[in-house]
Scaffold this motif. Structure first.
Motif, PDB file in Angstrom:
ATOM      1  N   ASN A 166      69.507 -23.730  31.888  1.00  0.00           N
ATOM      2  CA  ASN A 166      68.190 -23.876  31.178  1.00  0.00           C
ATOM      3  C   ASN A 166      67.288 -22.392  31.063  1.00  0.00           C
ATOM      4  OD1 ASN A 166      67.928 -24.258  28.485  1.00  0.00           O
ATOM      5  ND2 ASN A 166      67.935 -27.022  29.569  1.00  0.00           N
ATOM      6  N   TYR A 191      68.600 -36.923  32.253  1.00  0.00           N
ATOM      7  CA  TYR A 191      67.666 -36.863  33.006  1.00  0.00           C
ATOM      8  C   TYR A 191      66.828 -38.895  32.317  1.00  0.00           C
ATOM      9  CZ  TYR A 191      69.908 -33.891  35.948  1.00  0.00           C
ATOM     10  OH  TYR A 191      70.741 -32.876  36.247  1.00  0.00           O
ATOM     11  N   ASP A 204      69.771 -36.745  26.782  1.00  0.00           N
ATOM     12  CA  ASP A 204      68.896 -36.152  28.455  1.00  0.00           C
ATOM     13  C   ASP A 204      69.405 -37.376  29.256  1.00  0.00           C
ATOM     14  OD1 ASP A 204      67.829 -35.019  30.335  1.00  0.00           O
ATOM     15  OD2 ASP A 204      65.974 -34.821  30.034  1.00  0.00           O
ATOM     16  N   LYS A 256      65.159 -31.180  36.491  1.00  0.00           N
ATOM     17  CA  LYS A 256      66.200 -31.885  36.032  1.00  0.00           C
ATOM     18  C   LYS A 256      67.186 -31.110  37.250  1.00  0.00           C
ATOM     19  CE  LYS A 256      64.093 -33.796  31.924  1.00  0.00           C
ATOM     20  NZ  LYS A 256      63.897 -33.843  30.384  1.00  0.00           N
ATOM     21  N   TYR A 282      73.281 -29.855  34.537  1.00  0.00           N
ATOM     22  CA  TYR A 282      73.136 -28.284  35.333  1.00  0.00           C
ATOM     23  C   TYR A 282      71.899 -28.178  34.722  1.00  0.00           C
ATOM     24  CZ  TYR A 282      77.459 -30.221  37.333  1.00  0.00           C
ATOM     25  OH  TYR A 282      78.463 -31.244  38.354  1.00  0.00           O
ATOM     26  N   GLN A 283      70.240 -27.859  34.827  1.00  0.00           N
ATOM     27  CA  GLN A 283      69.647 -27.671  33.701  1.00  0.00           C
ATOM     28  C   GLN A 283      69.804 -26.603  34.889  1.00  0.00           C
ATOM     29  OE1 GLN A 283      66.777 -29.787  31.726  1.00  0.00           O
ATOM     30  NE2 GLN A 283      68.610 -31.425  31.292  1.00  0.00           N
ATOM     31  N   GLN A 284      70.230 -25.803  35.418  1.00  0.00           N
ATOM     32  CA  GLN A 284      69.319 -24.536  36.183  1.00  0.00           C
ATOM     33  C   GLN A 284      69.469 -23.190  35.275  1.00  0.00           C
ATOM     34  OE1 GLN A 284      71.647 -26.534  37.158  1.00  0.00           O
ATOM     35  NE2 GLN A 284      72.901 -26.112  39.399  1.00  0.00           N
ATOM     36  N   SER A 293      63.204 -27.620  40.661  1.00  0.00           N
ATOM     37  CA  SER A 293      63.596 -27.866  39.776  1.00  0.00           C
ATOM     38  C   SER A 293      63.312 -29.509  39.205  1.00  0.00           C
ATOM     39  CB  SER A 293      65.189 -27.657  39.395  1.00  0.00           C
ATOM     40  OG  SER A 293      65.564 -28.749  39.784  1.00  0.00           O
ATOM     41  N   TRP A 301      75.078 -28.408  29.832  1.00  0.00           N
ATOM     42  CA  TRP A 301      74.003 -27.457  30.716  1.00  0.00           C
ATOM     43  C   TRP A 301      72.671 -28.290  30.710  1.00  0.00           C
ATOM     44  CZ3 TRP A 301      73.445 -21.822  28.545  1.00  0.00           C
ATOM     45  CH2 TRP A 301      74.007 -20.792  29.202  1.00  0.00           C
ATOM     46  N   ALA A 302      73.254 -29.474  29.847  1.00  0.00           N
ATOM     47  CA  ALA A 302      71.995 -30.636  30.046  1.00  0.00           C
ATOM     48  C   ALA A 302      72.495 -31.395  31.408  1.00  0.00           C
ATOM     49  CB  ALA A 302      72.536 -32.006  28.692  1.00  0.00           C
TER      50      ALA A 302
END
Ligand code: MTE
Length: 465
Positions: A66, A94, A92, A110, A62-64, A108, A59-60
């Motif tokens: 979040n 990114y 992170d 990240k 593919y931050q969609q 978006s 999830w870090a």
């Protein structure tokens, strides 16, 4: 609340298949997602990479994920909590992203996905590098140009490694002006039909044009020994250097005929608008496949593979395809449609903006028009009454041969408004390409679950005072 059942990590790790059940953890929560796996918008395979462990690093990346909606979906599958609490927070991925102009409209953060502001698009045929739309799926990789090697391998070729220097000195330099467009450009118009699609909420600014310089892919493939019409080789696959924590890289492929055609103009580009490729656009080398959807122009190009098969990447086989309006997430058969290559003819009104107030008896409309497959634009029709009556717009184009119209046309028209009229009007545009393809009237009949290839008449409501 009832005390949640506690599980330790080893126990979670035993649940990695349909038979045992598929469990994941997020922070200190334990979730049984067996029933959700097949519905995962990013594909079952991707979710399975996280099976039996923490999804936090994914999830870090593919931050969609979040947002409250996604967290809410996960919460429905909670079965307990992790003994000992959550693992240490993930660094992170990114943290080293390049600087970007605040003028870009971020969809978006990240990964970075941002549109060029509408009024700037129509201002010049060539989009300045800093304002070129950005479509990243992963963190921007940091590539040392001195250590960089492009690898060529596969069927019908001998393996080859080329440094940036070799590419620049051993092959002829070529320049093309080409428009890149995301397949999801104008996606939000599908959402406005009342039937929601999945994907970044692009308006019409995920399209831009640049002068790209580099070497011909054809020349590099010939140097690797590939012969024209080799029956073994049907596809040229590209692999990016951007990868997620499981090592999965961005990838795509194009048909070998496009890659090898002396008139296909596919470049391995190291310059964009006379400057080295910017970090966001693929430094130090990217594929530029003109006339084809942006997703095939792989950035940070690491490897080229000649193959009898298409790229196995998710983005080639499980995304960037268009289906009929009857196909939805519960009945989609991804193998039933070809990967999008050339895109259909489209156009967009960039000025005036939606909801603008017009205080004159005429209105000046500006925009862009582009068609895939090198089909140049021959005409743009505009209307100030929702499409009842039409006027010709004046086109601005770069010189391009028939069948090699890689760059968009900009256009402009000043049209009279009905005498004495005040109230709401709908400005409309539609383009025609050199093969007389034109745009459908409405978005609803071309609705598709991923919201790609939106090319209906572009409509802009304005108020006349
Ligand atoms: N190449 C790599 N390696 N990684 C990516 O995420 N995105 C693709 C394509 N090439 C992508 C990539 C998509 S979907 C598009 S639309 C274009 O790059 C966008 O190019 P741009 O960011 O230079 O505008």
């Amino acid at each position: 609340p009832a005390k949640l059942k506690e599980f330790d990590k080893d126990e979670v790790a035993k649940h990695r298949s349909k038979e045992t059940g598929i469990w994941v953890t997020y922070k200190d929560g334990v979730y049984d997602v067996t029933k959700f796996v097949e519905q995962h918008p990013g594909g079952a395979q991707r979710l399975m990479l996280a099976a039996g462990g923490a999804i936090d690093p994914f999830w870090a990346m593919y931050q969609q994920h979040n947002n409250e909606q996604v967290k809410g979906i996960l919460e429905e599958y909670r079965i307990g909590r992790l003994k000992g609490g959550a693992a240490a927070p993930v660094a992170d991925p990114y943290a080293n992203e390049p600087q970007r102009l605040p003028a870009l409209i971020v969809r978006s953060q990240k990964p970075m996905n941002s549109e060029t502001p509408m009024e700037l698009l129509a201002a010049s045929i060539v989009t300045p590098n800093e304002l070129f739309y950005v479509r990243n799926h992963l963190p921007v990789p940091q590539v040392d140009p001195a250590a960089y090697r492009l690898r060529i391998e596969g069927e019908g070729v001998r393996s080859l490694e080329l440094s940036l220097e070799e590419l620049k000195t051993k092959f002829k330099r070529h320049t093309i002006t080409a428009t890149l467009q995301c397949t999801g450009n104008r996606r939000n118009e599908f959402n406005r039909t009342g039937r929601v699609v999945k994907g970044l909420e692009w308006e019409g600014g995920s399209i831009s044009t640049a002068v790209f310089t580099g070497v011909r892919l054809r020349d590099v493939l010939l140097a690797a020994g590939l012969e024209d019409d080799d029956p073994e080789v049907q596809h040229i696959q590209f692999e990016g250097l951007d990868a997620d924590m499981a090592g999965a890289t961005y990838g795509a492929s194009i048909e070998v005929d496009k890659a090898m055609s002396p008139h296909g103009d596919v470049l391995l580009a190291y310059e964009m608008n006379s400057a080295p490729l910017p970090a966001d656009h693929g430094f130090p080398l990217r594929a530029v496949v003109p006339g084809v959807a942006g997703c095939r122009s792989v950035k940070w190009l690491g490897k080229i593979v000649a193959s009898s098969e298409e790229s196995h990447s998710f983005w080639q086989r499980r995304d960037y395809k268009a289906f009929g309006p009857n196909t939805d997430w519960d009945n989609v058969d991804w193998d039933a449609a070809p990967a999008i290559q050339a895109m259909p003819v489209t156009s967009q009104i960039c000025e005036p903006a939606v909801g603008a107030v017009v205080e004159d008896d005429e209105v000046t409309i500006k925009g862009y028009a582009w068609s895939g497959g090198g089909q140049g634009i021959i005409r743009v029709d505009v209307s100030a009454d929702g499409g009842k009556t039409w006027h010709n717009a004046e086109l601005q184009k770069v010189p391009q041969k028939r069948g090699r119209g890689w760059a968009w046309a900009l256009w402009q028209a000043t049209i009279p408004l009905p005498k004495g009229f005040t109230g709401q009007l709908e400005l409309v545009c539609k383009a025609t390409d050199e093969n007389y393809n034109t745009q459908p009237e409405n978005a609803a009949p071309i609705w598709n679950l991923r919201g790609v290839n939106c090319n209906s008449w572009h409509r802009v409501p304005v108020t006349v005072q």
